[in-house]
Scaffold this motif. Structure first.
Motif, PDB file in Angstrom:
ATOM      1  N   ALA A  79       0.821  -1.216   0.000  1.00 22.43           N
ATOM      2  CA  ALA A  79       0.000   0.000   0.000  1.00 22.43           C
ATOM      3  C   ALA A  79       0.856   1.267   0.000  1.00 22.43           C
ATOM      4  CB  ALA A  79      -0.932   0.003   1.203  1.00 22.43           C
ATOM      5  N   VAL A  80       2.092   1.186   0.499  1.00 21.15           N
ATOM      6  CA  VAL A  80       2.954   2.377   0.535  1.00 21.15           C
ATOM      7  C   VAL A  80       3.357   2.820  -0.870  1.00 21.15           C
ATOM      8  CG1 VAL A  80       3.845   1.709   2.795  1.00 21.15           C
ATOM      9  CG2 VAL A  80       5.148   1.113   0.743  1.00 21.15           C
ATOM     10  N   LEU A  81       3.119   1.960  -1.870  1.00 18.26           N
ATOM     11  CA  LEU A  81       3.482   2.304  -3.243  1.00 18.26           C
ATOM     12  C   LEU A  81       2.414   3.147  -3.939  1.00 18.26           C
ATOM     13  CD1 LEU A  81       4.872  -1.160  -4.446  1.00 18.26           C
ATOM     14  CD2 LEU A  81       6.121   0.718  -3.356  1.00 18.26           C
ATOM     15  N   GLU A  82       1.241   3.211  -3.353  1.00 11.44           N
ATOM     16  CA  GLU A  82       0.135   3.897  -4.023  1.00 11.44           C
ATOM     17  C   GLU A  82       0.422   5.358  -4.344  1.00 11.44           C
ATOM     18  OE1 GLU A  82      -4.728   3.652  -3.929  1.00 11.44           O
ATOM     19  OE2 GLU A  82      -3.538   2.798  -2.308  1.00 11.44           O
ATOM     20  N   PRO A  83       1.068   6.123  -3.448  1.00 11.34           N
ATOM     21  CA  PRO A  83       1.316   7.540  -3.768  1.00 11.34           C
ATOM     22  C   PRO A  83       2.551   7.803  -4.631  1.00 11.34           C
ATOM     23  CG  PRO A  83       2.031   7.100  -1.528  1.00 11.34           C
ATOM     24  CD  PRO A  83       1.408   5.826  -2.034  1.00 11.34           C
ATOM     25  N   LEU A  84       3.168   6.767  -5.191  1.00 18.24           N
ATOM     26  CA  LEU A  84       4.338   6.997  -6.037  1.00 18.24           C
ATOM     27  C   LEU A  84       3.987   7.908  -7.207  1.00 18.24           C
ATOM     28  CD1 LEU A  84       6.096   3.517  -6.406  1.00 18.24           C
ATOM     29  CD2 LEU A  84       7.043   5.557  -5.324  1.00 18.24           C
ATOM     30  N   PRO A  85       4.876   8.831  -7.562  1.00 18.18           N
ATOM     31  CA  PRO A  85       4.622   9.712  -8.715  1.00 18.18           C
ATOM     32  C   PRO A  85       4.403   8.906  -9.997  1.00 18.18           C
ATOM     33  CG  PRO A  85       6.495  10.487  -7.430  1.00 18.18           C
ATOM     34  CD  PRO A  85       6.156   9.132  -6.892  1.00 18.18           C
ATOM     35  N   ALA A  86       3.613   9.465 -10.898  1.00 22.63           N
ATOM     36  CA  ALA A  86       3.270   8.772 -12.140  1.00 22.63           C
ATOM     37  C   ALA A  86       4.481   8.545 -13.034  1.00 22.63           C
ATOM     38  CB  ALA A  86       2.210   9.573 -12.900  1.00 22.63           C
ATOM     39  N   ASP A  87       5.538   9.349 -12.858  1.00 26.11           N
ATOM     40  CA  ASP A  87       6.704   9.196 -13.731  1.00 26.11           C
ATOM     41  C   ASP A  87       7.675   8.117 -13.251  1.00 26.11           C
ATOM     42  OD1 ASP A  87       7.601  10.587 -11.509  1.00 26.11           O
ATOM     43  OD2 ASP A  87       8.838  11.998 -12.645  1.00 26.11           O
ATOM     44  N   VAL A  88       7.310   7.401 -12.190  1.00 26.30           N
ATOM     45  CA  VAL A  88       8.132   6.273 -11.732  1.00 26.30           C
ATOM     46  C   VAL A  88       7.635   5.000 -12.418  1.00 26.30           C
ATOM     47  CG1 VAL A  88       8.853   4.871  -9.773  1.00 26.30           C
ATOM     48  CG2 VAL A  88       8.553   7.341  -9.489  1.00 26.30           C
ATOM     49  N   ALA A  89       8.484   4.384 -13.208  1.00 25.26           N
ATOM     50  CA  ALA A  89       8.132   3.122 -13.862  1.00 25.26           C
ATOM     51  C   ALA A  89       8.275   1.987 -12.854  1.00 25.26           C
ATOM     52  CB  ALA A  89       9.024   2.876 -15.072  1.00 25.26           C
ATOM     53  N   VAL A  90       7.232   1.194 -12.707  1.00 26.81           N
ATOM     54  CA  VAL A  90       7.242   0.074 -11.762  1.00 26.81           C
ATOM     55  C   VAL A  90       7.504  -1.214 -12.531  1.00 26.81           C
ATOM     56  CG1 VAL A  90       5.926  -1.234 -10.061  1.00 26.81           C
ATOM     57  CG2 VAL A  90       5.674   1.260 -10.194  1.00 26.81           C
ATOM     58  N   VAL A  91       8.574  -1.905 -12.156  1.00 22.54           N
ATOM     59  CA  VAL A  91       8.940  -3.173 -12.800  1.00 22.54           C
ATOM     60  C   VAL A  91       8.681  -4.301 -11.807  1.00 22.54           C
ATOM     61  CG1 VAL A  91      10.763  -4.507 -13.903  1.00 22.54           C
ATOM     62  CG2 VAL A  91      10.696  -2.019 -14.186  1.00 22.54           C
ATOM     63  N   SER A  92       7.759  -5.174 -12.144  1.00 25.69           N
ATOM     64  CA  SER A  92       7.387  -6.290 -11.278  1.00 25.69           C
ATOM     65  C   SER A  92       8.184  -7.537 -11.665  1.00 25.69           C
ATOM     66  CB  SER A  92       5.877  -6.553 -11.420  1.00 25.69           C
ATOM     67  OG  SER A  92       5.490  -7.719 -10.748  1.00 25.69           O
ATOM     68  N   VAL A  93       8.605  -8.315 -10.652  1.00 29.37           N
ATOM     69  CA  VAL A  93       9.311  -9.575 -10.893  1.00 29.37           C
ATOM     70  C   VAL A  93       8.741 -10.652  -9.960  1.00 29.37           C
ATOM     71  CG1 VAL A  93      11.450  -8.481 -11.681  1.00 29.37           C
ATOM     72  CG2 VAL A  93      11.150  -9.015  -9.260  1.00 29.37           C
ATOM     73  N   TYR A  94       9.060 -11.896 -10.265  1.00 37.82           N
ATOM     74  CA  TYR A  94       8.635 -13.050  -9.468  1.00 37.82           C
ATOM     75  C   TYR A  94       7.120 -13.017  -9.241  1.00 37.82           C
ATOM     76  CZ  TYR A  94      13.525 -14.324  -8.612  1.00 37.82           C
ATOM     77  OH  TYR A  94      14.834 -14.702  -8.761  1.00 37.82           O
ATOM     78  N   GLY A  95       6.675 -13.276  -8.006  1.00 40.73           N
ATOM     79  CA  GLY A  95       5.245 -13.397  -7.730  1.00 40.73           C
ATOM     80  C   GLY A  95       4.558 -12.101  -7.370  1.00 40.73           C
ATOM     81  N   SER A  96       5.238 -10.961  -7.519  1.00 40.25           N
ATOM     82  CA  SER A  96       4.623  -9.689  -7.130  1.00 40.25           C
ATOM     83  C   SER A  96       3.414  -9.340  -7.993  1.00 40.25           C
ATOM     84  CB  SER A  96       5.648  -8.554  -7.181  1.00 40.25           C
ATOM     85  OG  SER A  96       6.238  -8.448  -8.459  1.00 40.25           O
ATOM     86  N   LEU A  97       3.387  -9.822  -9.224  1.00 39.77           N
ATOM     87  CA  LEU A  97       2.246  -9.534 -10.095  1.00 39.77           C
ATOM     88  C   LEU A  97       1.011 -10.293  -9.620  1.00 39.77           C
ATOM     89  CD1 LEU A  97       1.601  -7.813 -12.554  1.00 39.77           C
ATOM     90  CD2 LEU A  97       2.120  -9.794 -14.000  1.00 39.77           C
ATOM     91  N   VAL A  98       1.186 -11.510  -9.152  1.00 33.03           N
ATOM     92  CA  VAL A  98       0.065 -12.301  -8.637  1.00 33.03           C
ATOM     93  C   VAL A  98      -0.516 -11.652  -7.385  1.00 33.03           C
ATOM     94  CG1 VAL A  98      -0.598 -14.540  -7.667  1.00 33.03           C
ATOM     95  CG2 VAL A  98       0.996 -14.446  -9.585  1.00 33.03           C
ATOM     96  N   LYS A  99       0.357 -11.085  -6.545  1.00 33.25           N
ATOM     97  CA  LYS A  99      -0.068 -10.513  -5.263  1.00 33.25           C
ATOM     98  C   LYS A  99      -0.405  -9.031  -5.349  1.00 33.25           C
ATOM     99  CE  LYS A  99       2.939 -13.833  -2.909  1.00 33.25           C
ATOM    100  NZ  LYS A  99       4.145 -14.010  -2.054  1.00 33.25           N
TER     101      LYS A  99
END
Length: 215
Positions: free
Chosen positions: A25-45
């Motif tokens: 939940a702490v990632l929700e306020p990240l600025p829109a210009d930050v590209a988020v790269v998901s790895v392993y099981g983070s996409l499932v969760k």
């Protein structure tokens, strides 16, 4: 992927390490210009409204399909040419491929056929770091990029924060830290917000400092 001109000065690599489900939940306020790269099981969760920018994968085994989410949006997938075909067939989002650096004993792609190869150490976090460099990153942070646990188990080593880790994961940690070393040598600022051993080539930050780090 080498035919694209993706450009991101700010990149966050997200894995499903210790307490990821509770902490994301702490990632929700990240600025829109930050590209988020998901790895392993983070996409499932992943449970946030914002869909990650990319999903990087290089697992060659059929077990890779467990990383497929059952709901939510699908980011652009960047997969090694060695990634499980079962996973790639089942992934319904946009897919790109990258060629890993050739290794003895593995068939590779001729340098004449591609613009660049990705030094992934057969690890998706290492691949994501190498791709971040290609994408022009200036600030990079890791979130929950660890493989630690809270209970004592046979063969595990105790960490400074009273969590535990298996020796092979310490080796993997060293590979990731090595990739961060080369980023830092290129002038990239790197930070880590994970629960494993400290990365010597990234500054440790608290989760409430992530937004200000990218500010």
């Amino acid at each position: 992927i080498d035919t694209e001109n993706f450009y991101h000065e700010k990149i966050l690599i997200v894995s499903d390490g210790h307490q990821f489900a509770e902490r994301q939940a702490v990632l929700e306020p990240l600025p829109a210009d930050v590209a988020v790269v998901s790895v392993y099981g983070s996409l499932v969760k992943w449970r946030l409204p914002r869909t990650p920018t990319y999903y990087v994968v290089n697992n060659p085994f059929p077990e890779c399909v467990r990383y497929l989410p059952r709901r939510g949006g699908l980011p652009r997938c960047i997969a090694s040419t060695r990634t499980s075909h079962d996973f790639l067939r089942a992934y319904r989002g946009v897919k790109y491929r990258y060629a890993p650096v050739s290794e003895a004993g593995y068939s590779g792609t001729s340098d004449k056929e591609i613009a660049y190869q990705v030094d992934d150490c057969r690890n998706p976090v290492c691949a994501a770091i190498s791709l971040a460099y290609r994408f022009g990153v200036e600030k990079l942070a890791l979130f929950c990029v660890d493989d630690v646990f809270g209970d004592e188990r046979v063969g595990a080593e105790k960490l400074h924060n009273n969590l535990w880790i298996y020796p092979p994961q310490v080796t993997t940690h060293g590979l990731i830290d090595g990739c961060l070393h080369w980023l830092r040598a290129k002038g990239v600022r790197a930070a880590d917000c994970s629960s494993g051993p400290a990365y010597g080539n990234a500054e440790s930050i608290a989760q409430d400092e992530l937004v200000s780090f990218f500010g």
